[in-house]
Design a protein around this motif. Structure first.
Motif, PDB file in Angstrom:
ATOM      1  N   VAL A  64      -3.586   1.542   7.816  1.00 56.71           N
ATOM      2  CA  VAL A  64      -3.143   1.437   6.436  1.00 56.71           C
ATOM      3  C   VAL A  64      -4.336   1.637   5.509  1.00 56.71           C
ATOM      4  O   VAL A  64      -5.373   1.002   5.680  1.00 56.71           O
ATOM      5  N   GLN A  65      -4.198   2.540   4.556  1.00 51.56           N
ATOM      6  CA  GLN A  65      -5.268   2.808   3.598  1.00 51.56           C
ATOM      7  C   GLN A  65      -5.508   1.557   2.751  1.00 51.56           C
ATOM      8  O   GLN A  65      -4.596   0.786   2.486  1.00 51.56           O
ATOM      9  N   SER A  66      -6.730   1.378   2.284  1.00 53.87           N
ATOM     10  CA  SER A  66      -7.054   0.193   1.493  1.00 53.87           C
ATOM     11  C   SER A  66      -6.264   0.154   0.189  1.00 53.87           C
ATOM     12  O   SER A  66      -5.853  -0.911  -0.257  1.00 53.87           O
ATOM     13  N   THR A  67      -6.012   1.313  -0.426  1.00 56.15           N
ATOM     14  CA  THR A  67      -5.226   1.315  -1.668  1.00 56.15           C
ATOM     15  C   THR A  67      -3.793   0.866  -1.398  1.00 56.15           C
ATOM     16  O   THR A  67      -3.195   0.159  -2.201  1.00 56.15           O
ATOM     17  N   LYS A  68      -3.259   1.258  -0.257  1.00 55.02           N
ATOM     18  CA  LYS A  68      -1.911   0.839   0.107  1.00 55.02           C
ATOM     19  C   LYS A  68      -1.881  -0.660   0.399  1.00 55.02           C
ATOM     20  O   LYS A  68      -0.927  -1.349   0.048  1.00 55.02           O
TER      21      LYS A  68
END
Length: 83
Positions: A64-68
């Motif tokens: 999971v991307q940090s922004t997500k």
């Protein structure tokens, strides 16, 4: 059991509306969120996301991307306030 409701959540200083479908089993809550604003399509191209409240994507099948993750935390906080 499924519970459907609207929330507003704050993400990066802006407020976004979302339609939440909360499904519960004996020990688990799963959140299905449909974001009702096109402003987050760069993070969520389909405009929706789902996650588990208790483990916060610990069992995710893909990284999971940090922004997500920041977005999930914002939605999760609003859902918990609603409950």
């Amino acid at each position: 059991m499924t519970n459907v409701f609207n929330i507003e959540f704050q993400y990066k200083g802006l407020i976004y509306p979302a339609l939440i479908s909360l499904r519960s089993t004996k020990e688990e809550y799963t959140v299905y969120a449909q974001i009702l604003n096109d402003g987050l399509l760069n993070i969520l191209p389909e405009g929706e996301i789902h996650f588990r409240i208790s483990n916060n994507l610990r069992k995710a099948s893909e990284p999971v991307q940090s922004t997500k993750m920041e977005l999930i935390r914002a939605i999760r906080e609003s859902v918990l306030k609603h409950l």
